[in-house]
Design an enzyme around this catalytic site. Structure first.
Site, PDB file in Angstrom:
ATOM      1  N   LYS A 182       0.950  -1.245  -0.130  1.00  0.00           N
ATOM      2  CA  LYS A 182      -0.218  -0.102   0.017  1.00  0.00           C
ATOM      3  C   LYS A 182       0.914   1.216  -0.262  1.00  0.00           C
ATOM      4  O   LYS A 182       2.059   1.335   0.215  1.00  0.00           O
ATOM      5  CB  LYS A 182      -1.122  -0.081   1.232  1.00  0.00           C
ATOM      6  CG  LYS A 182      -1.950  -1.209   1.171  1.00  0.00           C
ATOM      7  CD  LYS A 182      -2.655  -1.392  -0.039  1.00  0.00           C
ATOM      8  CE  LYS A 182      -3.752  -2.370  -0.056  1.00  0.00           C
ATOM      9  NZ  LYS A 182      -3.917  -3.582   0.702  1.00  0.00           N
TER      10      LYS A 182
HETATM   11  C1  LIG Z   1      -5.062  -4.339   1.157  1.00  0.00           C
HETATM   12  C2  LIG Z   1      -6.656  -4.581   0.951  1.00  0.00           C
HETATM   13  C3  LIG Z   1      -7.334  -4.926   2.262  1.00  0.00           C
HETATM   14  C4  LIG Z   1      -6.924  -5.834   3.324  1.00  0.00           C
HETATM   15  O1  LIG Z   1      -5.760  -5.066   4.039  1.00  0.00           O
HETATM   16  P1  LIG Z   1      -4.590  -5.948   4.898  1.00  0.00           P
HETATM   17  O2  LIG Z   1      -3.841  -4.949   5.228  1.00  0.00           O
HETATM   18  O3  LIG Z   1      -3.874  -6.835   3.728  1.00  0.00           O
HETATM   19  O4  LIG Z   1      -5.414  -6.842   5.638  1.00  0.00           O
HETATM   20  C5  LIG Z   1      -8.638  -4.712   1.962  1.00  0.00           C
HETATM   21  N1  LIG Z   1      -9.304  -4.437   1.086  1.00  0.00           N
HETATM   22  C6  LIG Z   1      -8.684  -3.782   0.000  1.00  0.00           C
HETATM   23  C7  LIG Z   1      -9.572  -3.224  -1.249  1.00  0.00           C
HETATM   24  C8  LIG Z   1      -7.372  -4.144  -0.191  1.00  0.00           C
HETATM   25  O5  LIG Z   1      -6.706  -3.536  -1.183  1.00  0.00           O
END
Ligand SMILES: *Cc1c(COP(=O)(O)O)cnc(C)c1O
Length: 372
Positions: A182
């Site tokens: 992210k």
């Molecule tokens: C990354 C992501 C998640 C989950 O986040 P994590 O930190 O990996 O648990 C949920 N929804 C979307 C759209 C994502 O891109």
């Protein structure tokens, strides 16, 4: 030439030294760094309450708990997302009700939401795909009129904004991820932004076993909380990342612009919506012109890999997974999500890339599609 991954975190030396300091400090789980991260995030989100979490998925699970989503409820969401989005609804005992996406934004089609609302609908759970925000004005207009909670899956939205307001600085419950891929990372981690003091208190309890401590050393438990707290090791990475958030977003925007300038428009690929005001350019996703290609998407990814370029797939439509087929969803239910989910590829885009890397990717994409 060095392999170019589709994404790579930028961690500076000050952060690495800071993490070493945490490791030597004698306190490595949730402590002063996690507290400080929450404070800095709260400042970033205009003073709203923030609770750091061990993942974005955990933040979503707690958001559903805080919103009172229960077995038998329905939660309206997009079929085009990382499967965490729908899994958390099922894990709350509720039913994910999918609504097809809009072809241009690739986000849930707000025009179609109202037709999907039933007396059992409890919440709307939209996703800002690739960091392109869902229209918050229309979203909250529907939620207000229909008396629904909103849980923003803003996992990909750190640094994005809606009409000049930062995502997370307004709205109902906002869940953000700090996963390694992210825009801001803690390795694994996330946070939930809240609007209500009582709900913030419930969130704190749901995050860690439900325990409430009293000054005399006593403890009380009234809800069965989970285990979603963020370690100080991770929080220290987040503190180092936050300092660069603005620069990261600016850099991503600049690189996205270069994609639009350099992309071979005769290739037949469909590019993302060109939004430099709101989008944080979490990903740069194009739809392949599969009908006029001699290779399929797998072949394209392999060919790009041979040219030293990493390509990702985010994401196949979720209602076609076995688990969701069992709920009664079928191929053909959400044509836009299915078409996008089967043709989408994520090209490299991260702050550490050089502009020349974009040119290299554009050339490789054009030649690979032509079968060169
Ligand atoms: C990354 C992501 C998640 C989950 O986040 P994590 O930190 O990996 O648990 C949920 N929804 C979307 C759209 C994502 O891109």
């Amino acid at each position: 030439m060095e392999f170019l991954p589709f994404t790579r975190p930028s961690i500076d030396e000050e952060t690495i030294a800071g993490v070493a300091e945490v490791l030597r400090s004698g306190w490595i789980t949730s402590g002063p760094c996690a507290k400080q991260l929450e404070q800095e995030l709260s400042q970033y989100f205009g003073g709203r309450a923030v609770r750091a979490m061990s993942s974005g998925t955990g933040a979503l699970e707690i958001a559903l708990g805080v919103a009172g989503v229960q077995p038998g409820d329905e939660v309206i969401t997009t079929p085009l997302s990382w499967v965490a989005t729908a899994n958390v609804i099922l894990r709350a005992g509720a039913r994910p009700v999918f609504v097809d996406v809009d072809a241009a934004t690739r986000n849930i089609d707000l025009e179609r939401i109202e037709a999907a609302i039933t007396p059992r609908t409890r919440a709307l759970l939209p996703v800002d795909m690739a960091g392109l925000p869902v229209d918050r004005d229309r979203l909250y207009d529907i939620a207000r009129r229909r008396g629904l909670r909103v849980i923003e899956d803003a996992a990909q939205s750190m640094g994005a904004s809606w009409r000049g307001r930062r995502i997370g600085s307004f709205g109902d419950l906002v869940a953000i991820s700090f996963h390694a891929n992210k825009n801001v990372t803690t390795g694994e981690g996330g946070c939930l932004v809240l609007a209500d003091a009582a709900e913030t208190d419930l969130c704190t309890r749901l995050r860690l076993q439900g325990v409430v401590r009293s000054p005399d050393g006593g403890q009380e438990v009234e809800v069965a909380g989970g285990k979603h707290n963020l370690t100080d090791i991770a929080a220290r990475i987040g503190l180092g990342q936050l300092k660069h958030l603005e620069a990261f977003t600016t850099r991503r925007r600049m690189l996205a612009r270069r994609y639009f300038e350099r992309f071979d428009t005769d290739s037949g690929c469909v590019l993302p919506l060109e939004d430099y005001a709101n989008c944080n350019w979490h990903m740069f996703q194009v739809l392949l012109p599969l009908a006029r290609m001699r290779i399929d998407r797998g072949g394209f990814i392999q060919a790009m890999h041979r040219r030293g370029i990493g390509v990702g797939v985010h994401y196949p439509a979720m209602h076609l997974f076995g688990l969701y087929r069992k709920l009664g969803y079928n191929p053909g239910d959400f044509p836009h999500a299915e078409r996008i989910g089967s043709a989408t590829v994520t090209l490299p885009l991260f702050p550490g890339m050089a502009a020349a890397d974009i040119d290299r990717v554009c050339t490789a994409v054009a030649e690979t599609i032509q079968g060169k």
